[in-house]
Write an enzyme that holds these catalytic residues in place. Structure first.
Site, PDB file in Angstrom:
ATOM      1  N   HIS A 307       0.852  -1.186   0.000  1.00 18.68           N
ATOM      2  CA  HIS A 307       0.000   0.000   0.000  1.00 18.68           C
ATOM      3  C   HIS A 307       0.881   1.225   0.000  1.00 18.68           C
ATOM      4  O   HIS A 307       1.935   1.225   0.624  1.00 18.68           O
ATOM      5  CB  HIS A 307      -0.919   0.016   1.230  1.00 18.68           C
ATOM      6  N   ASP A 364      -8.039  -5.144  -0.140  1.00 20.01           N
ATOM      7  CA  ASP A 364      -8.549  -5.927  -1.258  1.00 20.01           C
ATOM      8  C   ASP A 364      -8.151  -7.387  -1.214  1.00 20.01           C
ATOM      9  O   ASP A 364      -8.625  -8.193  -2.005  1.00 20.01           O
ATOM     10  CB  ASP A 364      -8.107  -5.303  -2.583  1.00 20.01           C
TER      11      ASP A 364
HETATM   12  N1  ACO Z   1       4.225  -7.731  -4.860  1.00 19.28           N
HETATM   13  C1  ACO Z   1       5.580  -7.790  -4.979  1.00 19.28           C
HETATM   14  N2  ACO Z   1       6.389  -6.730  -4.838  1.00 19.28           N
HETATM   15  C2  ACO Z   1       5.821  -5.554  -4.548  1.00 19.28           C
HETATM   16  C3  ACO Z   1       4.411  -5.409  -4.407  1.00 19.28           C
HETATM   17  C4  ACO Z   1       3.619  -6.569  -4.552  1.00 19.28           C
HETATM   18  N3  ACO Z   1       2.309  -6.501  -4.416  1.00 19.28           N
HETATM   19  N4  ACO Z   1       4.129  -4.118  -4.124  1.00 19.28           N
HETATM   20  C5  ACO Z   1       5.303  -3.472  -4.099  1.00 19.28           C
HETATM   21  N5  ACO Z   1       6.323  -4.331  -4.363  1.00 19.28           N
HETATM   22  C6  ACO Z   1       7.757  -4.030  -4.354  1.00 19.28           C
HETATM   23  C7  ACO Z   1       8.166  -3.256  -5.605  1.00 19.28           C
HETATM   24  O1  ACO Z   1       8.564  -4.114  -6.642  1.00 19.28           O
HETATM   25  C8  ACO Z   1       9.291  -2.422  -5.047  1.00 19.28           C
HETATM   26  O2  ACO Z   1      10.427  -3.272  -4.945  1.00 19.28           O
HETATM   27  P1  ACO Z   1      11.912  -2.682  -5.185  1.00 19.28           P
HETATM   28  O3  ACO Z   1      12.116  -1.692  -4.073  1.00 19.28           O
HETATM   29  O4  ACO Z   1      12.801  -3.872  -5.095  1.00 19.28           O
HETATM   30  O5  ACO Z   1      11.900  -2.048  -6.535  1.00 19.28           O
HETATM   31  C9  ACO Z   1       8.863  -2.072  -3.632  1.00 19.28           C
HETATM   32  O6  ACO Z   1       7.996  -3.148  -3.246  1.00 19.28           O
HETATM   33  C10 ACO Z   1       8.121  -0.744  -3.502  1.00 19.28           C
HETATM   34  O7  ACO Z   1       7.068  -0.752  -4.454  1.00 19.28           O
HETATM   35  P2  ACO Z   1       6.382   0.560  -5.050  1.00 19.28           P
HETATM   36  O8  ACO Z   1       5.696   0.233  -6.309  1.00 19.28           O
HETATM   37  O9  ACO Z   1       7.399   1.667  -5.065  1.00 19.28           O
HETATM   38  O10 ACO Z   1       5.344   0.905  -3.905  1.00 19.28           O
HETATM   39  P3  ACO Z   1       4.148   1.914  -4.044  1.00 19.28           P
HETATM   40  O11 ACO Z   1       3.916   2.448  -2.686  1.00 19.28           O
HETATM   41  O12 ACO Z   1       4.386   2.885  -5.143  1.00 19.28           O
HETATM   42  O13 ACO Z   1       2.952   0.978  -4.534  1.00 19.28           O
HETATM   43  C11 ACO Z   1       1.031  -0.378  -4.578  1.00 19.28           C
HETATM   44  C12 ACO Z   1       1.855   0.637  -3.772  1.00 19.28           C
HETATM   45  C13 ACO Z   1       0.689   0.195  -5.965  1.00 19.28           C
HETATM   46  C14 ACO Z   1      -0.266  -0.661  -3.823  1.00 19.28           C
HETATM   47  C15 ACO Z   1       1.869  -1.682  -4.743  1.00 19.28           C
HETATM   48  O14 ACO Z   1       2.208  -2.201  -3.472  1.00 19.28           O
HETATM   49  C16 ACO Z   1       1.151  -2.748  -5.589  1.00 19.28           C
HETATM   50  O15 ACO Z   1       1.282  -2.722  -6.793  1.00 19.28           O
HETATM   51  N6  ACO Z   1       0.384  -3.683  -4.932  1.00 19.28           N
HETATM   52  C17 ACO Z   1      -0.370  -4.666  -5.661  1.00 19.28           C
HETATM   53  C18 ACO Z   1      -1.670  -4.066  -6.176  1.00 19.28           C
HETATM   54  C19 ACO Z   1      -2.700  -3.855  -5.082  1.00 19.28           C
HETATM   55  O16 ACO Z   1      -2.933  -4.727  -4.250  1.00 19.28           O
HETATM   56  N7  ACO Z   1      -3.323  -2.667  -5.135  1.00 19.28           N
HETATM   57  C20 ACO Z   1      -4.373  -2.309  -4.179  1.00 19.28           C
HETATM   58  C21 ACO Z   1      -3.916  -1.159  -3.329  1.00 19.28           C
HETATM   59  S1  ACO Z   1      -5.055  -0.883  -2.034  1.00 19.28           S
HETATM   60  C22 ACO Z   1      -6.326  -0.069  -2.749  1.00 19.28           C
HETATM   61  O17 ACO Z   1      -6.249   0.591  -3.749  1.00 19.28           O
HETATM   62  C23 ACO Z   1      -7.561  -0.165  -1.989  1.00 19.28           C
END
Ligand code: ACO
Length: 429
Positions: A307, A364
């Protein structure tokens, strides 16, 4: 003495006011940064940028706090209803009994769709994603209620538009589902409350009324309350940005629906269950999926984890997980996908890759499991999120509209393209 932030640029010191919120969150007010220094700030994804001040929802991602108008989400989920939560978010205070009854009544009387709008369903492919149809229909409401398009709406205009939206979104959703199933539409009933009426329109047939179960109503109530607002997320910021040009509430919320659709936001609940199904098809080998998500060469992510703001736990996911287990126990359902969810969550919480990056289950992760148990098809999960988020979007649009200091949203950029060059005639390219 008033606290100021000092920024030194090109050897010169500039001072900017510090803004402190009710919960002691601090911001540097850089409204005059560009005019005083000619610099702008660059903040990819707006992770450090406050776009407004707001009195609707407080959240602290580090400690897992979420409050609507000051009330902890745990209390709202346990004690409130979605209709009361909507009132609280939109109007700022708990309603007295009479006000709540009037509000609930206004939702009942606005549930019908204009007969011409029913033709929309015939013109949209049954295989088309329901979020596309929802966004189009929400925007099209502006054509059927032109009297609500004032750029300076009265309180009465806003009240009516809010009721139209909160109410009709359920009817649109249910009719979209009926159309996809090739079944006749089931008209809303004014003697039913909000959630029972939605379930009735979704699952009753002309010959067979839906068997209303208290546990199902209560589970849906909780899920919608948990989704009702989440301050300046992608879709809410979109609603505010579109509304900042004085676009009407229908148009602004239609844009919010599109922003919510993406798999990184409201589309995640659909993707979560699709991921569980994929794991099931692959023989339940969760490790294979975890390894893929950890592979830096693979863009694959475990949906339902991570998140932007919650970095320890998502308070909503705790509540929703309990609700899912409670619903399954009460209905005596055994869903193998729930087992996969539990195993996946356990494995991820023990894995250094995820703990180091502070990736925990978000709301979610379990919401889709509940929708599935209720009988809502996977493709409609993001639409369910949109129903839940409706009061939050309306509250933010209203707050922005009522703030005399609101400005049209217009971010800047740092240009990285070509420097000036001459037009190249076709024969010389
Ligand atoms: N699975 C695996 N790796 C992940 C995930 C995941 N779900 N989420 C983040 N990471 C990793 C990234 O690859 C990144 O790794 P790195 O540092 O080695 O490059 C690190 O964690 C940070 O990720 P960011 O994308 O910079 O985090 P951000 O805060 O921008 O993204 C987000 C948040 C979009 C929710 C992300 O965690 C994601 O894509 N999750 C999956 C989709 C999801 O469940 N979305 C629902 C969000 S809740 C809602 O809207 C109600």
């Amino acid at each position: 003495m008033e606290e100021k932030a000092k920024i030194i640029l090109d050897g010169k010191t500039f001072e900017f006011p510090i803004i402190v919120g009710t919960e002691n969150e601090k911001a540097i007010d850089i409204t005059n940064l560009r005019s005083e220094t000619s610099y702008i700030t660059l903040d990819n994804g707006f992770g450090n940028t406050g776009s407004c001040t707001s009195g609707i929802t407080f959240l602290d991602g580090e400690t897992g706090i979420l409050r609507y108008r000051g009330i902890p989400i745990e209390q709202m989920a346990e004690k409130s209803t979605f209709v009361e939560t909507s009132y609280l978010l939109i109007y700022g205070e708990f309603p007295q009994r009479q006000k709540l009854d009037e509000f609930a009544h206004s939702l009942k009387i606005h549930a019908d769709l204009h007969p011409d709008m029913l033709k929309f369903f015939d013109g949209y492919p049954t295989t088309g994603h329901p979020m596309g149809l929802l966004s189009a229909m929400v925007c099209s409401l502006s054509g059927y209620y032109p009297e609500l398009l004032n750029t300076e709406p009265t309180q009465e205009d806003i009240r009516t538009t809010a009721a139209e939206l909160l109410s009709k979104v359920c009817t649109i959703t249910a009719y979209t589902y009926k159309k996809s199933m090739g079944e006749p539409f089931v008209a809303p009933r004014r003697d039913f409350e909000y959630i029972p009426n939605f379930l009735h329109m979704m699952f009753s047939s002309p010959h067979q009324p839906y068997k209303m179960m208290e546990e199902v109503v209560s589970a849906l109530e909780t899920v919608l309350i948990l989704h009702a607002d989440h301050e300046q997320n992608c879709s809410t910021s979109t609603v505010r940005l579109v509304g900042s040009s004085w676009a009407n509430l229908f148009a602004s919320i239609s844009a919010g629906v599109c922003a919510l659709w993406g798999p990184l936001h409201g589309g995640a609940n659909q993707q979560v269950v699709e991921m569980f199904e994929e794991i099931q098809k692959a023989g339940g080998d969760i490790q294979k999926f975890i390894d893929r998500a950890k592979d830096p060469k693979d863009s694959y992510r475990l949906m339902g984890f991570g998140h932007r703001v919650y970095k320890n736990f998502d308070p909503r996911s705790k509540i929703i997980k309990e609700k899912a287990h409670e619903l399954f126990a009460k209905l005596g359902i055994h869903d193998p996908l729930l087992d996969i969810a539990v195993r996946l969550e356990e494995a991820v919480l023990k894995d250094d890759y995820f703990t180091q990056r502070k990736l925990y289950p978000n709301v979610d992760f379990y919401s889709g499991i509940i929708y599935r148990a209720i009988g809502i098809p996977t493709v409609m999960f993001p639409v369910m999120f949109a129903i839940g988020r409706m009061p939050g979007w309306i509250a933010h649009w209203k707050e922005m509209k009522e703030n005399s200091k609101s400005k049209i949203g217009r971010p800047r950029q740092i240009y990285t393209g070509e420097r000036v060059r001459d037009y190249i005639p076709m024969e010389q390219r």
